[in-house]
Design a protein around this motif. Structure first.
Motif, mmCIF file in Angstrom:
data_model
loop_
_atom_site.group_PDB
_atom_site.id
_atom_site.type_symbol
_atom_site.label_atom_id
_atom_site.label_comp_id
_atom_site.label_asym_id
_atom_site.label_seq_id
_atom_site.Cartn_x
_atom_site.Cartn_y
_atom_site.Cartn_z
ATOM 1 N N GLY A 32 -15.880 12.020 3.938
ATOM 2 C CA GLY A 32 -14.851 11.531 3.041
ATOM 3 C C GLY A 32 -14.184 12.384 2.080
ATOM 4 N N TYR A 33 -15.008 13.379 1.536
ATOM 5 C CA TYR A 33 -14.616 14.046 0.381
ATOM 6 C C TYR A 33 -13.406 15.119 0.910
ATOM 7 C CZ TYR A 33 -17.974 12.609 -2.950
ATOM 8 O OH TYR A 33 -18.761 11.669 -3.735
ATOM 9 N N SER A 34 -13.466 15.459 2.144
ATOM 10 C CA SER A 34 -12.597 16.545 2.804
ATOM 11 C C SER A 34 -11.430 15.984 3.574
ATOM 12 C CB SER A 34 -13.487 17.572 3.918
ATOM 13 O OG SER A 34 -14.375 18.138 3.181
ATOM 14 N N SER A 35 -11.501 14.556 3.624
ATOM 15 C CA SER A 35 -10.364 14.066 4.653
ATOM 16 C C SER A 35 -9.468 12.761 4.114
ATOM 17 C CB SER A 35 -11.155 13.179 5.876
ATOM 18 O OG SER A 35 -12.049 12.049 5.169
ATOM 19 N N ARG A 36 -9.972 12.676 2.599
ATOM 20 C CA ARG A 36 -8.918 11.683 2.147
ATOM 21 C C ARG A 36 -7.237 11.892 2.280
ATOM 22 N NH1 ARG A 36 -12.108 10.690 -3.432
ATOM 23 N NH2 ARG A 36 -12.420 13.057 -3.086
ATOM 24 N N GLU A 37 -6.820 12.961 1.969
ATOM 25 C CA GLU A 37 -5.323 13.198 2.081
ATOM 26 C C GLU A 37 -4.972 13.279 3.662
ATOM 27 O OE1 GLU A 37 -7.170 15.333 -1.442
ATOM 28 O OE2 GLU A 37 -7.888 15.221 0.691
ATOM 29 N N TYR A 38 -5.640 13.577 4.479
ATOM 30 C CA TYR A 38 -5.443 13.682 5.812
ATOM 31 C C TYR A 38 -5.190 12.077 6.361
ATOM 32 C CZ TYR A 38 -6.226 13.928 11.050
ATOM 33 O OH TYR A 38 -6.313 14.035 12.367
ATOM 34 N N TYR A 39 -6.157 11.214 6.069
ATOM 35 C CA TYR A 39 -5.558 9.856 6.353
ATOM 36 C C TYR A 39 -4.429 9.079 5.519
ATOM 37 C CZ TYR A 39 -10.010 9.470 8.791
ATOM 38 O OH TYR A 39 -11.029 9.500 9.839
ATOM 39 N N THR A 40 -4.350 9.602 4.181
ATOM 40 C CA THR A 40 -3.151 8.942 3.614
ATOM 41 C C THR A 40 -1.837 9.570 4.239
ATOM 42 O OG1 THR A 40 -4.360 8.815 1.454
ATOM 43 C CG2 THR A 40 -1.967 8.822 1.259
ATOM 44 N N PHE A 88 -1.147 7.593 7.612
ATOM 45 C CA PHE A 88 -0.503 6.243 7.161
ATOM 46 C C PHE A 88 0.990 6.397 6.829
ATOM 47 C CE2 PHE A 88 0.297 2.878 3.969
ATOM 48 C CZ PHE A 88 0.182 2.014 4.603
ATOM 49 N N LEU A 89 1.353 7.488 5.937
ATOM 50 C CA LEU A 89 2.688 7.383 5.354
ATOM 51 C C LEU A 89 3.508 7.867 6.491
ATOM 52 C CD1 LEU A 89 1.877 8.998 1.821
ATOM 53 C CD2 LEU A 89 2.637 6.525 2.383
ATOM 54 N N THR A 90 3.194 8.484 7.496
ATOM 55 C CA THR A 90 3.969 8.963 8.517
ATOM 56 C C THR A 90 3.695 8.489 9.927
ATOM 57 O OG1 THR A 90 2.337 11.009 9.147
ATOM 58 C CG2 THR A 90 4.140 11.317 7.425
ATOM 59 N N GLN A 122 -6.519 2.843 6.072
ATOM 60 C CA GLN A 122 -5.191 3.309 6.479
ATOM 61 C C GLN A 122 -5.523 3.529 7.935
ATOM 62 O OE1 GLN A 122 -5.560 6.576 3.490
ATOM 63 N NE2 GLN A 122 -4.133 5.544 2.250
ATOM 64 N N ALA A 123 -6.695 3.808 8.343
ATOM 65 C CA ALA A 123 -6.718 4.258 9.953
ATOM 66 C C ALA A 123 -6.455 2.898 10.460
ATOM 67 C CB ALA A 123 -8.347 4.862 10.061
ATOM 68 N N ILE A 124 -6.972 1.946 10.144
ATOM 69 C CA ILE A 124 -6.699 0.494 10.837
ATOM 70 C C ILE A 124 -5.284 0.097 10.861
ATOM 71 C CG2 ILE A 124 -7.252 -1.955 10.630
ATOM 72 C CD1 ILE A 124 -10.060 -1.284 9.911
ATOM 73 N N LEU A 129 0.824 -1.253 -0.018
ATOM 74 C CA LEU A 129 -0.069 0.200 0.061
ATOM 75 C C LEU A 129 0.892 1.243 0.185
ATOM 76 C CD1 LEU A 129 -2.855 1.321 0.272
ATOM 77 C CD2 LEU A 129 -2.624 1.136 2.716
ATOM 78 N N GLU A 130 1.675 1.172 1.161
ATOM 79 C CA GLU A 130 2.944 2.522 0.813
ATOM 80 C C GLU A 130 3.472 2.628 -0.493
ATOM 81 O OE1 GLU A 130 6.641 3.217 3.233
ATOM 82 O OE2 GLU A 130 5.131 3.405 4.610
ATOM 83 N N ALA A 131 3.911 1.534 -1.252
ATOM 84 C CA ALA A 131 4.687 1.697 -2.376
ATOM 85 C C ALA A 131 3.674 2.234 -3.544
ATOM 86 C CB ALA A 131 5.123 0.427 -2.818
ATOM 87 N N THR A 132 2.446 1.735 -3.353
ATOM 88 C CA THR A 132 1.397 2.283 -4.224
ATOM 89 C C THR A 132 1.187 3.844 -4.102
ATOM 90 O OG1 THR A 132 0.225 0.073 -4.436
ATOM 91 C CG2 THR A 132 -0.999 2.126 -5.178
#
Length: 998
Positions: free
Chosen positions: A353-361, A364-366, A416-418, A233-236
């Motif tokens: 969901g429309y306002s939060s996708r980047e926050y979740y990604t 996860f990445l950090t 990503q949250a899980i 997932l991270e590589a993607t």
């Protein structure tokens, strides 16, 4: 008890004036204090230490002996209907606590003059730190709220001293009643009829919860699976990570004005949620609040994602990496302080969901960095709380989440949250449960107008098939299929098959990238179409085939290469498919798709169960006739090639439709939101071995109160035989006293006025031009399609400049009209239609279309069409083409014409192919019989009432002659001396097929 008063007389005068005008007022504490009465033991002052908006808030401190802070002011508590939407009267403010305050509660009380006893109240628990907000409907408070209060007060607790700050106090305003959401600080009854939140099955996506997840030790193999999934997932997510613009990132970060306190906490600009600020709409403060939205969650998430990718990019450069890490940590602390923490509901979370996708990604990445700074679990719990990642453990989660918005905006962020959870055992246990739920959600094809994927390949949103919403869902899910396919947690075969059908169906109902306007919902001029799901085709092809025997799905790969030849290097050893050729039926969308060579013909209708279009106020304002039995023919270059243009489009003349030709100002419905339906259930299609087909509908508009132009009725059918379409209409009646009823052959924008229109042997270049002819005639459209019209119908041909309006309230390059209506447009068109006159009774029409033929093919059709119209009246449309026959049987009467069909038990659609030795018989009962009690809540939204009968129906058909059943669907067969009767079970508009031997 002695009472001290803090009153600003100037504000009180202005406040009184606003109250008389009954206008809501927001107290922002920027310049002075409101007229509060604070009792002994309760101290208040303006503070510049904390603020949500501006630079000041109201500091409230109490000594622990109980006390009150009272505001005398008229407070409207009755719910209202605003623009035909039900609103709830709500109380609103922001509140700040430095740290959790030992289960202390503030009580908010509301009462009337003449009594110190409150009529309504609620308690607010102070077990949190940072800012929180509330949007509390008065009808969900304790007590019995009257229509209006005269005062409100905050009652401080007995016990320990305490302190809070409040900001943006709004004693009362109207808020869309569907949207307020509670949280762990204030709980209300869940069976309130004025709210979507009630006992039983949830009706929206905003039910936050954090569950205790088991964390058993996991095996080395499970640990390996978990790491493989995370790494994949991270590589993607980092696949296209490029060199960042550090200075641009620094500039954006500096705008948050973050400072670090001695204890390591932060100050900075408050980070709003976009829809939390909806409550200020129409108020004086709205404009300045909107300026704060450049720092809202969506924009902050985008910045965090930029920071996260940059942090990964600078693996070797420790200086930049450290600088980026500090910015990431500080922004996360500021988010927590702004209320983005476990237990807070932000007042409302609709469309989260429309306002939060980047926050979740970004989170996860950090996750490794956050763990280093002891923030991983705190941020993880916040992420899991806000998008309800643990809801997967609810028994009905798969039904609840069968929603295209969920797939598009919440599914991957939930994953990503899980995966943010620090404990490996808990992480794996929750991941397995979430994966099981996701598979069940993708395969949830419950019979009804609920969301998700249906068995026929359609995808429902807003209670109807909606490709514009489906594209995002397909992209998001395809990427998850690909990520999971490389692990032991590969998604189920059933999920693969459901998604496989939905994805490949999209390329059947589109050409090449465009889908027809009739299925575009409130987006009548779709732009990107299938171009938007390029990644879905690529990812799903690489996810393997359903039974996991191939690493690349050949069907999806070949479809991808036809649509996107540039993917050849990513799909080696695969070849593009030929253009789809055949006939497909989509009962849940009341449409069929007929394809030959490189063209698509799609017919569509609407019924009690399926809406005709979606209209949201000025958006698609004129879409009344979007699915009035339309027939759209799309060449390889799609809508543009078919003559569709936004400029000057006559919304009253969609191709194929039978309509009352209304001027544009007569088209809009009275309701702000409209999903037009009828009470008819006879709309559907059938096919003959997926080669040829039949579409038919009983069109009966609902009669709108006060609208004499509503109530049109017609029977319509299209019989599809290879490159020939036979178009029939009968029993046409229209009540309008002023406007004619028409059946539209085509409406096409002219490339230029010199473009000719061919009528019979004449090439017409005159512009403008208008002619009506009753003679048998032949007309050719800009795509090269031939229309043959018999003599009994009056054909009107026009070449004209048309004035219209844009489908959206604003458009770049077009000034918004100062009068009511969307921006004006105009364009040059050729139009052909049959005029049935004003108030026709029992009118009919008949014309044939030969799609894009050669001249030799057209001559052969003209001289010997092999088409016979066997019945064309108010009971049936029966058309014979060589050995094949279509039967649109609108009543339970057998066809009058010579036919093997002697008796039917109910109205139906039938196709036959007869030889000397056998009879191929395909049958469809078009009544979907949806169970009902499903749909929207706002007036105008579709709502299917219960009482539509059983999903399954027993059907019988009696044939002349003795037949044996050779093969086909389940059926009971019986005989008399000279007849054969088949009894079968029909459901969901499916086509049943049998081969019978004579």
């Amino acid at each position: 008890m002695t009472t001290a008063f803090t009153i600003c007389s100037v504000l009180l005068l202005a406040f009184t004036k606003l109250s008389v005008a009954n206008s809501p007022i927001v107290f922002d504490f920027e310049n002075t204090l409101p007229p509060f009465e604070n009792s002994e033991g309760v101290d208040i002052k303006r503070s510049s230490i904390e603020a949500v908006h501006g630079h000041h808030s109201l500091s409230i401190q109490w000594n622990g002996k109980g006390g009150t802070l009272k505001l005398t002011h008229p407070i409207e508590a009755s719910n209202q209907i605003i623009k035909q939407r039900k609103h709830a009267a709500v109380f609103h403010l922001w509140i700040f606590s430095d740290s959790p305050q030992n289960h202390q509660k503030l009580r908010f009380e509301f009462g009337r003059n003449g009594s110190n006893t409150p009529d309504a109240w609620f308690d607010y628990t102070l077990n949190f730190s940072g800012w929180r907000t509330m949007m509390v409907p008065f009808n969900r408070m304790q007590g019995t709220p009257p229509a209006q209060f005269d005062w409100m007060q905050i009652r401080t607790p007995n016990g320990k001293p305490g302190k809070v700050a409040i900001d943006l106090l709004l004693p009362s305003t109207q808020f869309d009643r569907r949207h307020p959401s509670h949280d762990q600080s204030y709980q209300f009854t869940k069976d309130d009829p004025h709210s979507r939140i009630r006992e039983g099955k949830p009706l929206d996506l905003y039910h936050q919860s954090i569950r205790q997840i088991p964390n058993p030790p996991i095996s080395p193999q499970q640990s390996h699976t978990l790491k493989l999934l995370e790494d994949t997932l991270e590589a993607t997510l980092l696949k296209s990570n490029t060199s960042p613009n550090l200075q641009a990132i620094r500039n954006k970060y500096a705008q948050y004005q973050i400072t670090i306190k001695p204890d390591g906490s932060v100050n900075g600009r408050h980070i709003f949620y976009l829809h939390t600020t909806d409550i200020y709409k129409g108020l004086e403060i709205e404009e300045s609040i909107r300026l704060e939205l450049q720092y809202d969650l969506k924009n902050t998430g985008k910045l965090l994602l930029q920071l996260a990718k940059a942090w990964h990019f600078y693996q070797a450069n420790q200086s930049e990496k450290q600088e980026l890490a500090e910015m990431i940590i500080n922004l996360n602390k500021l988010l927590l302080k702004s209320g983005w923490h476990l237990g807070h509901g932000q007042g409302t979370l609709h469309h989260f969901g429309y306002s939060s996708r980047e926050y979740y990604t970004a989170g996860f990445l950090t996750r490794v960095l956050l763990e280093k700074h002891h923030l991983r679990d705190k941020v993880a719990r916040s992420l899991q709380w806000f998008n309800d990642a643990h809801y997967c453990f609810a028994p009905f989660a798969s039904t609840h989440y069968a929603n295209l918005d969920y797939f598009n905006t919440l599914a991957k962020p939930q994953l990503q949250a899980i995966l943010m959870t620090h404990n490996e055992g808990e992480r794996f246990y929750a991941l397995k449960q979430w994966r099981t739920m996701l598979c069940a959600t993708i395969t949830n094809d419950r019979h009804g107008n609920n969301g998700g994927f249906k068995e026929d390949g359609t995808a429902f949103h807003h209670w109807g098939h909606y490709p514009a919403y489906e594209t995002g869902a397909l992209n998001a899910l395809a990427s998850l299929f690909r990520v999971f396919s490389q692990t032991e947690l590969r998604l189920s075969e059933e999920a693969y098959r459901s998604f496989h059908k939905a994805l490949l169906s999209m390329r059947v109902m589109s050409n090449l990238y465009s889908w027809p306007r009739s299925i575009s919902g409130r987006h009548p001029y779709p732009q990107d179409g299938l171009k938007a799901i390029r990644s879905a085709f690529l990812d799903f092809a690489h996810a393997g085939n359903p039974d996991n025997t191939l690493t690349i799905d050949p069907d999806v790969a070949s479809a991808a290469l036809r649509l996107f030849p540039e993917l050849k290097d990513e799909l080696p050893q695969c070849s593009p498919e030929s253009s789809p050729n055949g006939h497909w039926t989509f009962p849940y969308a009341h449409m069929n798709a007929h394809r030959r060579a490189d063209w698509l013909a799609l017919a569509r209708g609407h019924s009690r169960y399926v809406w005709a279009s979606e209209i949201y106020g000025p958006v698609n304002h004129y879409g009344r006739y979007q699915s009035h039995g339309t027939l759209e023919i799309l060449p390889l270059d799609g809508l543009a090639g078919s003559g569709v243009s936004e400029d000057g489009w006559d919304w009253s003349r969609p191709p194929g439709a039978t309509i009352t030709h209304l001027p544009i100002d007569q088209l809009p419905f009275e309701k702000v939101i409209m999903m037009p339906t009828t009470e008819e259930t006879f709309v559907g299609s059938t096919h003959l071995n997926n080669t040829n087909g039949l579409f038919a509908m009983r069109l009966r508009e609902k009669v709108e109160q006060g609208n004499p132009n509503s109530g049109l009725h017609a029977l319509k059918s299209y019989s599809f035989f290879d490159d020939t379409i036979i178009c029939l209409g009968s029993a046409i009646s229209g009540p309008s006293p002023s406007y004619p009823v028409e059946t539209v052959l085509f409406q096409q924008a002219l490339p230029d006025r010199k473009s000719h229109t061919q009528l019979n042997t004449s090439q017409i270049t005159k512009f403008p031009y208008s002619e009506t002819t009753n003679a048998p005639c032949e007309i050719i459209d800009i795509m090269g399609n031939y229309y043959f019209v018999p003599s009994q119908d009056a054909l009107n041909i026009k070449r004209q400049t048309q004035k219209s309006r844009y489908h959206y309230p604003s458009r770049k390059g077009y000034p918004v009209s100062s009068t009511q209506g969307n921006p004006h447009t105009q364009g040059d068109y050729q139009v052909a239609y049959l005029n049935h006159g004003i108030t026709p009774t029992n009118a009919k029409y008949h014309y044939s279309i030969l799609v894009n033929p050669t001249k030799e093919r057209a001559n052969a059709f003209r001289n010997n069409s092999n088409i016979k119209i066997l019945q064309h009246d108010d009971k049936a449309h029966v058309v014979q083409h060589k050995q094949s026959t279509t039967y649109a049987l609108f009543t339970p009467h057998p066809p009058k014409a010579k036919s093997p069909i002697l008796k039917i038990s109910a109205p139906c659609l039938i196709m036959t192919h007869e030889t000397d030795a056998s009879l191929q018989l395909n049958l469809c009962d078009p009544d979907l019989r949806m169970p009902g009690n499903e749909g929207g809540m706002i007036p105008g939204e579709i709502f299917v009432k219960p009482g539509n009968g059983n999903e399954q129906a027993t059907f019988s058909i009696t044939l002349k002659g003795i037949y044996s059943l050779s093969q086909g669907d389940a059926a009971e067969i019986s005989h008399t001396s000279d007849t054969t009767t088949l009894r079968c079970t029909t459901r969901r508009g499916r086509t049943l097929s049998w081969t019978l031997n004579k």
